[in-house]
Enzyme design. Structure first.
Site, PDB file in Angstrom:
ATOM      1  N   PHE A  57       0.813  -1.210   0.000  1.00  0.00           N
ATOM      2  CA  PHE A  57       0.000   0.000   0.000  1.00  0.00           C
ATOM      3  C   PHE A  57       0.852   1.267   0.000  1.00  0.00           C
ATOM      4  CE2 PHE A  57      -3.187   2.988   1.670  1.00  0.00           C
ATOM      5  CZ  PHE A  57      -4.306   2.615   0.927  1.00  0.00           C
ATOM      6  N   GLU A  58       2.024   1.190   0.603  1.00  0.00           N
ATOM      7  CA  GLU A  58       2.914   2.360   0.693  1.00  0.00           C
ATOM      8  C   GLU A  58       3.822   2.500  -0.528  1.00  0.00           C
ATOM      9  OE1 GLU A  58       2.378   0.335   3.475  1.00  0.00           O
ATOM     10  OE2 GLU A  58       1.061   1.896   4.254  1.00  0.00           O
ATOM     11  N   ALA A  80       4.690  -8.215  -2.395  1.00  0.00           N
ATOM     12  CA  ALA A  80       3.832  -9.391  -2.565  1.00  0.00           C
ATOM     13  C   ALA A  80       2.556  -9.216  -1.764  1.00  0.00           C
ATOM     14  CB  ALA A  80       4.566 -10.647  -2.111  1.00  0.00           C
ATOM     15  N   THR A  86      -5.149 -12.139   3.723  1.00  0.00           N
ATOM     16  CA  THR A  86      -5.833 -10.887   4.032  1.00  0.00           C
ATOM     17  C   THR A  86      -7.215 -10.786   3.404  1.00  0.00           C
ATOM     18  OG1 THR A  86      -5.795  -8.484   3.755  1.00  0.00           O
ATOM     19  CG2 THR A  86      -4.575  -9.772   2.123  1.00  0.00           C
ATOM     20  N   HIS A  88      -8.559  -7.970   2.953  1.00  0.00           N
ATOM     21  CA  HIS A  88      -8.563  -6.759   2.121  1.00  0.00           C
ATOM     22  C   HIS A  88      -7.541  -6.841   0.985  1.00  0.00           C
ATOM     23  CE1 HIS A  88      -6.076  -5.512   5.709  1.00  0.00           C
ATOM     24  NE2 HIS A  88      -5.277  -5.095   4.766  1.00  0.00           N
ATOM     25  N   PHE A 113       5.927  -2.405 -12.483  1.00  0.00           N
ATOM     26  CA  PHE A 113       5.045  -3.084 -11.528  1.00  0.00           C
ATOM     27  C   PHE A 113       5.527  -4.503 -11.238  1.00  0.00           C
ATOM     28  CE2 PHE A 113       0.906  -5.448 -10.865  1.00  0.00           C
ATOM     29  CZ  PHE A 113       0.670  -4.935  -9.603  1.00  0.00           C
TER      30      PHE A 113
HETATM   31  N1  INI Z   1       0.888  -5.590   2.390  1.00  0.00           N
HETATM   32  C1  INI Z   1       1.520  -6.347   1.481  1.00  0.00           C
HETATM   33  O1  INI Z   1       2.486  -5.864   0.869  1.00  0.00           O
HETATM   34  N2  INI Z   1       1.103  -7.609   1.221  1.00  0.00           N
HETATM   35  C2  INI Z   1       0.034  -8.165   1.881  1.00  0.00           C
HETATM   36  O2  INI Z   1      -0.303  -9.350   1.601  1.00  0.00           O
HETATM   37  C3  INI Z   1      -0.628  -7.396   2.865  1.00  0.00           C
HETATM   38  N3  INI Z   1      -1.715  -7.957   3.617  1.00  0.00           N
HETATM   39  O3  INI Z   1      -1.844  -9.179   3.637  1.00  0.00           O
HETATM   40  O4  INI Z   1      -2.474  -7.229   4.267  1.00  0.00           O
HETATM   41  C4  INI Z   1      -0.184  -6.084   3.102  1.00  0.00           C
HETATM   42  N4  INI Z   1      -0.779  -5.287   4.027  1.00  0.00           N
HETATM   43  C5  INI Z   1      -0.151  -4.117   4.560  1.00  0.00           C
HETATM   44  C6  INI Z   1      -0.411  -2.880   3.709  1.00  0.00           C
HETATM   45  O5  INI Z   1       0.312  -2.937   2.506  1.00  0.00           O
HETATM   46  C7  INI Z   1       0.044  -1.626   4.460  1.00  0.00           C
HETATM   47  O6  INI Z   1       1.409  -1.687   4.709  1.00  0.00           O
HETATM   48  C8  INI Z   1      -0.694  -1.418   5.788  1.00  0.00           C
HETATM   49  O7  INI Z   1      -2.087  -1.509   5.617  1.00  0.00           O
HETATM   50  C9  INI Z   1      -0.350  -0.029   6.363  1.00  0.00           C
HETATM   51  O8  INI Z   1      -0.819   1.000   5.506  1.00  0.00           O
END
Ligand code: INI
Length: 156
Positions: A57-58, A80, A86, A88, A113
């Site tokens: 997400f970041e 990944a 998850t 979400h 990507f």
């Molecule tokens: N982030 C990932 O890179 N991969 C995942 O599978 C994942 N899951 O499973 O939730 C994941 N979550 C964290 C997300 O990317 C953020 O870092 C977090 O929500 C803070 O903003």
């Protein structure tokens, strides 16, 4: 007819890598494969800068910052998102993909990507493993190719 050449020549290029720590056992393989391929394409090791972020997400924000800085010819995004872990998945994977694409389109800097989206850990490991899928190396190729292609298009 003319095919625009985009040689896989990384000499003189500066490459940013953004990698998500979440599922770092996968990201580490992706980073290893990407760096090894970049160096084999002629990018010098000190010109590869790696930024680790919490998760997929970041990734887009850091990729955008690198692209906007003017200090990188291309940015490779690695991470990944694994569905099994998850609820979400769709939000994290979807926002990562959309944000990474926007970072490239808004800046004109190639942003590649390499965030894996898989159903299982095994699938992610298989794609990331440098001796099997080596997706990190594929992303290194894509980054160098895009830099050279855009340069060739611009110079006519
Ligand atoms: N982030 C990932 O890179 N991969 C995942 O599978 C994942 N899951 O499973 O939730 C994941 N979550 C964290 C997300 O990317 C953020 O870092 C977090 O929500 C803070 O903003």
């Amino acid at each position: 007819m003319k095919v625009i050449e985009a040689p896989l020549d990384g000499s003189g290029l500066r490459i940013g890598i953004v990698a998500g720590r979440f599922n770092d056992f996968v990201s580490n393989s992706l980073v290893t494969g990407a760096c090894a391929r970049l160096v084999s394409l002629g990018v010098s090791d000190p010109d590869i800068h790696i930024a680790w972020v919490a998760g997929a997400f970041e990734v887009p924000l850091a990729a955008r910052a690198m692209a906007e800085s003017g200090r990188y010819d291309a940015v490779v995004c690695l991470g990944a998102v694994i569905r099994g872990e998850t609820p979400h998945f769709d939000y994290v994977a979807g926002e990562a993909a959309a944000g990474i694409m926007r970072a490239g389109h808004d800046t004109g800097v190639p942003v590649v990507f390499g965030v894996l989206t898989t159903d299982t850990v095994e699938q992610a490991m298989e794609r990331a493993d440098v001796d099997r899928g080596d997706k990190g190396a594929d992303c290194a190729d894509a980054a160098v190719e895009m830099v050279r292609l855009l340069g060739a298009i611009q110079s006519g």
